[in-house]
Write a protein that holds these residues in place. Structure first.
Motif, mmCIF file in Angstrom:
data_model
loop_
_atom_site.group_PDB
_atom_site.id
_atom_site.type_symbol
_atom_site.label_atom_id
_atom_site.label_comp_id
_atom_site.label_asym_id
_atom_site.label_seq_id
_atom_site.Cartn_x
_atom_site.Cartn_y
_atom_site.Cartn_z
ATOM 1 N N ASN A 18 -3.842 -4.747 -4.229
ATOM 2 C CA ASN A 18 -2.454 -5.083 -4.016
ATOM 3 C C ASN A 18 -1.924 -5.970 -4.864
ATOM 4 O O ASN A 18 -2.591 -6.958 -5.396
ATOM 5 C CB ASN A 18 -2.250 -5.920 -2.651
ATOM 6 C CG ASN A 18 -2.097 -4.733 -1.395
ATOM 7 O OD1 ASN A 18 -2.584 -3.504 -1.771
ATOM 8 N ND2 ASN A 18 -1.672 -5.251 -0.444
ATOM 9 N N GLU B 148 3.585 -5.999 -3.157
ATOM 10 C CA GLU B 148 3.538 -4.684 -2.970
ATOM 11 C C GLU B 148 4.057 -3.943 -1.828
ATOM 12 O O GLU B 148 4.865 -3.063 -1.727
ATOM 13 C CB GLU B 148 1.921 -4.441 -2.858
ATOM 14 C CG GLU B 148 1.606 -3.091 -2.514
ATOM 15 C CD GLU B 148 1.070 -2.412 -3.872
ATOM 16 O OE1 GLU B 148 0.955 -1.191 -4.069
ATOM 17 O OE2 GLU B 148 0.812 -2.948 -4.902
ATOM 18 N N THR B 149 4.183 -4.749 -0.612
ATOM 19 C CA THR B 149 4.770 -4.078 0.834
ATOM 20 C C THR B 149 6.099 -4.103 0.477
ATOM 21 O O THR B 149 6.884 -3.174 0.977
ATOM 22 C CB THR B 149 4.488 -4.927 2.043
ATOM 23 O OG1 THR B 149 2.950 -4.941 2.045
ATOM 24 C CG2 THR B 149 5.203 -4.548 3.159
ATOM 25 N N ARG C 100 7.937 -3.923 -2.409
ATOM 26 C CA ARG C 100 8.238 -3.071 -3.180
ATOM 27 C C ARG C 100 8.410 -1.605 -2.699
ATOM 28 O O ARG C 100 9.013 -0.501 -3.148
ATOM 29 C CB ARG C 100 7.183 -2.935 -4.409
ATOM 30 C CG ARG C 100 7.678 -1.989 -5.626
ATOM 31 C CD ARG C 100 6.507 -2.191 -6.481
ATOM 32 N NE ARG C 100 6.529 -3.211 -7.337
ATOM 33 C CZ ARG C 100 5.544 -4.344 -7.388
ATOM 34 N NH1 ARG C 100 4.570 -4.010 -6.350
ATOM 35 N NH2 ARG C 100 5.502 -5.412 -8.070
ATOM 36 N N ALA C 101 7.435 -1.369 -1.579
ATOM 37 C CA ALA C 101 7.440 0.009 -0.952
ATOM 38 C C ALA C 101 8.333 0.191 -0.303
ATOM 39 O O ALA C 101 9.036 1.309 -0.183
ATOM 40 C CB ALA C 101 6.046 0.032 -0.242
ATOM 41 N N ARG C 102 8.688 -0.712 0.536
ATOM 42 C CA ARG C 102 10.257 -0.736 1.353
ATOM 43 C C ARG C 102 11.367 -0.384 0.493
ATOM 44 O O ARG C 102 12.321 0.329 0.968
ATOM 45 C CB ARG C 102 10.115 -2.024 1.914
ATOM 46 C CG ARG C 102 9.346 -2.394 3.168
ATOM 47 C CD ARG C 102 9.448 -3.700 3.830
ATOM 48 N NE ARG C 102 8.489 -3.943 4.865
ATOM 49 C CZ ARG C 102 8.207 -5.022 5.673
ATOM 50 N NH1 ARG C 102 9.313 -6.180 5.372
ATOM 51 N NH2 ARG C 102 7.444 -5.116 6.570
ATOM 52 N N ASP D 147 11.337 1.079 -2.435
ATOM 53 C CA ASP D 147 11.294 2.518 -2.743
ATOM 54 C C ASP D 147 11.679 3.314 -1.764
ATOM 55 O O ASP D 147 12.121 4.455 -2.056
ATOM 56 C CB ASP D 147 9.830 2.755 -3.294
ATOM 57 C CG ASP D 147 9.573 2.095 -4.741
ATOM 58 O OD1 ASP D 147 10.657 1.492 -5.264
ATOM 59 O OD2 ASP D 147 8.493 1.895 -5.141
ATOM 60 N N GLY D 148 11.468 3.167 -0.441
ATOM 61 C CA GLY D 148 11.459 4.196 0.627
ATOM 62 C C GLY D 148 13.008 3.953 1.232
ATOM 63 O O GLY D 148 13.292 4.579 2.056
#
Length: 225
Positions: free
Chosen positions: A29, A33-34, A36-38, A40-41
């Motif tokens: 990670n 990371e978490t 960034r994923a949120r 992006d989504g």
């Protein structure tokens, strides 16, 4: 407790680490990371974000971006400690929306570090809140304490021995901190001061560091946090 072994180059490792599925290994990670994923989504487009701001609303994406910036700054400081026998796990997602920004594991113990972005101003902290001029008070101190307690529970259960986890609140952007000495159970630091944790020692043996890190990097153990 599993007995650590040594590789050909002399580095000790926990045998259980060898059986950790790649998809469940949090070690790769990156800081944030978490979040960034949120981001992006997120389905909220630029127009939607702009409209919300014009209407005086606070899009959750703005809070995610602030937190991401803080986690990246603090994470870079922590990654610089790994040459001194420390291990770092970034961005651990907990059930619900909570995220542990960073876990630092090494000779000086285990630290659960909550990263928060602030304006470039002096911050005033008390037993629960952080106050910065022109910002709403935030319960960052309380959040840091809660994340450390959850970490201690998970790590102690996974390691099968008691793991003490010290809460740390790292403020990125703050030019100074007032009131930190009055908060006895949470270290409140400015982001550049985080690297000073690397000078601590005398708490954990290398095999304990290795075992705690093996448990901490396993995504599956955090599902009960």
């Amino acid at each position: 407790m599993h007995e650590p072994k040594s590789s050909a180059n002399g580095r000790r490792y926990d045998p259980e680490r060898l059986f950790l599925p790649p998809d469940d290994d949090l070690a790769p990670n990156r800081p944030g990371e978490t979040l960034r994923a949120r981001l992006d989504g997120s389905r909220t487009g630029r127009a939607g974000l702009l409209l919300a701001r014009l209407l005086g609303r606070r899009p959750v994406e703005d809070a995610w971006r602030r937190s991401l910036a803080a986690e990246q700054l603090v994470g870079a400081r922590l990654d610089g400690l790994t040459a001194g026998g420390w291990e770092v796990v970034h961005s651990i997602a907990l059930p619900g929306d909570a995220v542990i920004s960073h876990l630092l594991i090494g000779p000086g113990g285990v630290f659960c570090i909550t990263a928060e972005q602030t304006r470039r101003a002096r911050a005033l902290v008390d037993d629960t809140m952080v106050r910065v001029p022109r910002e709403r008070p935030r319960p960052c101190v309380r959040r840091a304490r809660q994340c450390a307690a959850r970490s201690a529970y998970v790590l102690s259960y996974g390691c099968r021995f008691t793991v003490r986890v010290e809460p740390v609140l790292a403020l990125a952007g703050a030019t100074g901190v007032d009131g930190a000495d009055a908060v006895e159970d949470v270290r409140v630091l400015r982001e550049p001061e985080v690297a000073g944790l690397g000078a601590l020692g005398g708490v954990l043996h290398p095999e304990q560091v290795d075992r705690i890190h093996t448990v901490a990097r396993d995504r599956r153990v955090w599902t009960a946090a």
